[in-house]
Design a protein around this motif. Structure first.
Motif, PDB file in Angstrom:
ATOM      1  N   TRP A 100      23.078  14.214 -13.778  1.00  0.00           N
ATOM      2  CA  TRP A 100      23.722  13.357 -14.782  1.00  0.00           C
ATOM      3  C   TRP A 100      25.052  12.796 -14.298  1.00  0.00           C
ATOM      4  N   VAL A 101      25.793  13.575 -13.533  1.00  0.00           N
ATOM      5  CA  VAL A 101      27.037  13.063 -12.952  1.00  0.00           C
ATOM      6  C   VAL A 101      26.730  11.930 -11.966  1.00  0.00           C
ATOM      7  N   GLY A 102      25.701  12.123 -11.144  1.00  0.00           N
ATOM      8  CA  GLY A 102      25.299  11.083 -10.195  1.00  0.00           C
ATOM      9  C   GLY A 102      24.846   9.818 -10.894  1.00  0.00           C
ATOM     10  N   ARG A 103      24.084   9.972 -11.971  1.00  0.00           N
ATOM     11  CA  ARG A 103      23.651   8.798 -12.738  1.00  0.00           C
ATOM     12  C   ARG A 103      24.849   8.075 -13.337  1.00  0.00           C
ATOM     13  N   SER A 104      25.819   8.818 -13.814  1.00  0.00           N
ATOM     14  CA  SER A 104      27.016   8.202 -14.393  1.00  0.00           C
ATOM     15  C   SER A 104      27.798   7.426 -13.333  1.00  0.00           C
ATOM     16  N   VAL A 105      27.914   8.008 -12.162  1.00  0.00           N
ATOM     17  CA  VAL A 105      28.625   7.331 -11.076  1.00  0.00           C
ATOM     18  C   VAL A 105      27.901   6.039 -10.699  1.00  0.00           C
ATOM     19  N   PHE A 106      26.572   6.112 -10.585  1.00  0.00           N
ATOM     20  CA  PHE A 106      25.818   4.899 -10.249  1.00  0.00           C
ATOM     21  C   PHE A 106      25.883   3.869 -11.375  1.00  0.00           C
ATOM     22  N   ALA A 107      25.956   4.309 -12.623  1.00  0.00           N
ATOM     23  CA  ALA A 107      26.095   3.354 -13.726  1.00  0.00           C
ATOM     24  C   ALA A 107      27.416   2.600 -13.614  1.00  0.00           C
ATOM     25  N   ILE A 108      28.469   3.293 -13.231  1.00  0.00           N
ATOM     26  CA  ILE A 108      29.776   2.646 -13.042  1.00  0.00           C
ATOM     27  C   ILE A 108      29.712   1.672 -11.870  1.00  0.00           C
ATOM     28  N   ILE A 109      29.066   2.089 -10.784  1.00  0.00           N
ATOM     29  CA  ILE A 109      28.943   1.219  -9.606  1.00  0.00           C
ATOM     30  C   ILE A 109      28.156  -0.046  -9.955  1.00  0.00           C
ATOM     31  N   TRP A 110      27.001   0.121 -10.634  1.00  0.00           N
ATOM     32  CA  TRP A 110      26.209  -1.046 -11.030  1.00  0.00           C
ATOM     33  C   TRP A 110      26.996  -1.935 -11.983  1.00  0.00           C
ATOM     34  N   LEU A 117      26.559  -5.276  -3.139  1.00  0.00           N
ATOM     35  CA  LEU A 117      25.394  -5.305  -4.021  1.00  0.00           C
ATOM     36  C   LEU A 117      24.116  -5.494  -3.214  1.00  0.00           C
ATOM     37  N   PHE A 118      24.137  -6.387  -2.253  1.00  0.00           N
ATOM     38  CA  PHE A 118      22.980  -6.614  -1.389  1.00  0.00           C
ATOM     39  C   PHE A 118      22.629  -5.347  -0.611  1.00  0.00           C
ATOM     40  N   ILE A 119      23.631  -4.667  -0.071  1.00  0.00           N
ATOM     41  CA  ILE A 119      23.399  -3.433   0.676  1.00  0.00           C
ATOM     42  C   ILE A 119      22.835  -2.347  -0.236  1.00  0.00           C
ATOM     43  N   LEU A 120      23.381  -2.212  -1.439  1.00  0.00           N
ATOM     44  CA  LEU A 120      22.917  -1.200  -2.389  1.00  0.00           C
ATOM     45  C   LEU A 120      21.454  -1.430  -2.766  1.00  0.00           C
ATOM     46  N   VAL A 121      21.105  -2.648  -3.104  1.00  0.00           N
ATOM     47  CA  VAL A 121      19.723  -2.959  -3.478  1.00  0.00           C
ATOM     48  C   VAL A 121      18.787  -2.732  -2.290  1.00  0.00           C
ATOM     49  N   THR A 122      19.192  -3.159  -1.100  1.00  0.00           N
ATOM     50  CA  THR A 122      18.369  -2.989   0.090  1.00  0.00           C
ATOM     51  C   THR A 122      18.121  -1.515   0.397  1.00  0.00           C
ATOM     52  N   LYS A 139      39.170 -12.018  -2.104  1.00  0.00           N
ATOM     53  CA  LYS A 139      38.066 -11.574  -1.266  1.00  0.00           C
ATOM     54  C   LYS A 139      37.194 -10.529  -1.958  1.00  0.00           C
ATOM     55  N   GLY A 140      37.515 -10.189  -3.177  1.00  0.00           N
ATOM     56  CA  GLY A 140      36.721  -9.207  -3.917  1.00  0.00           C
ATOM     57  C   GLY A 140      35.328  -9.699  -4.230  1.00  0.00           C
ATOM     58  N   PHE A 141      35.200 -10.983  -4.557  1.00  0.00           N
ATOM     59  CA  PHE A 141      33.898 -11.528  -4.923  1.00  0.00           C
ATOM     60  C   PHE A 141      32.885 -11.425  -3.780  1.00  0.00           C
ATOM     61  N   PRO A 142      33.182 -11.956  -2.585  1.00  0.00           N
ATOM     62  CA  PRO A 142      32.184 -11.834  -1.514  1.00  0.00           C
ATOM     63  C   PRO A 142      31.958 -10.386  -1.068  1.00  0.00           C
ATOM     64  N   LEU A 143      32.997  -9.565  -1.112  1.00  0.00           N
ATOM     65  CA  LEU A 143      32.854  -8.161  -0.733  1.00  0.00           C
ATOM     66  C   LEU A 143      31.863  -7.459  -1.656  1.00  0.00           C
ATOM     67  N   PHE A 144      32.010  -7.651  -2.957  1.00  0.00           N
ATOM     68  CA  PHE A 144      31.117  -6.989  -3.904  1.00  0.00           C
ATOM     69  C   PHE A 144      29.706  -7.570  -3.864  1.00  0.00           C
ATOM     70  N   ALA A 156      30.236  -2.400 -12.034  1.00  0.00           N
ATOM     71  CA  ALA A 156      31.210  -3.163 -11.248  1.00  0.00           C
ATOM     72  C   ALA A 156      30.530  -4.293 -10.472  1.00  0.00           C
ATOM     73  N   MET A 157      29.364  -3.995  -9.912  1.00  0.00           N
ATOM     74  CA  MET A 157      28.649  -5.019  -9.144  1.00  0.00           C
ATOM     75  C   MET A 157      28.201  -6.176 -10.045  1.00  0.00           C
ATOM     76  N   LEU A 158      27.671  -5.844 -11.204  1.00  0.00           N
ATOM     77  CA  LEU A 158      27.214  -6.894 -12.121  1.00  0.00           C
ATOM     78  C   LEU A 158      28.380  -7.637 -12.773  1.00  0.00           C
ATOM     79  N   ALA A 159      29.486  -6.945 -13.005  1.00  0.00           N
ATOM     80  CA  ALA A 159      30.668  -7.611 -13.542  1.00  0.00           C
ATOM     81  C   ALA A 159      31.195  -8.652 -12.556  1.00  0.00           C
TER      82      ALA A 159
END
Length: 93
Positions: A6-16, A39-44, A30-35, A18-21
């Motif tokens: 559940w902690v891992g799921r919560s962390v990934f929910a925060i990460i997702w 996001l591409f790396i995470l999905v891949t 430079k935050g936009f292209p970095l994220f 941030a990526m979707l925001a």
């Protein structure tokens, strides 16, 4: 182990989140292209994990439709949740 999942799921929910925001409200500078790259790396990587787990463990583990989404969204944490739930699934059948 259940609390760790559940902690891992919560962390990934925060990460997702941030990526979707970043897609909805682009981060300045430079935050936009970095994220976008992150996001591409995470999905891949999560799709690669899904491919590996599904091909190797298809015969050994009871798969459900939602399990694929768990691995895509949560990666290894989703895999741990699937493996942890296996004794309960075998008792139900």
């Amino acid at each position: 182990m259940s609390a760790l999942v559940w902690v891992g799921r919560s962390v990934f929910a925060i990460i997702w989140g941030a990526m979707l925001a970043n897609i909805v409200w682009p981060f300045p500078g430079k935050g936009f292209p970095l994220f976008l790259i992150l996001l591409f790396i995470l999905v891949t990587l999560h799709l690669l994990q899904l491919l590996m787990f599904a091909t190797v463990y298809r015969e050994h583990i009871q798969w459900r439709r939602g399990d694929y989404w768990q691995i895509i969204l949560f990666g290894v944490v989703g895999w741990l949740a699937i493996v942890q739930d296996q004794p309960h699934r075998q008792q139900r059948d």
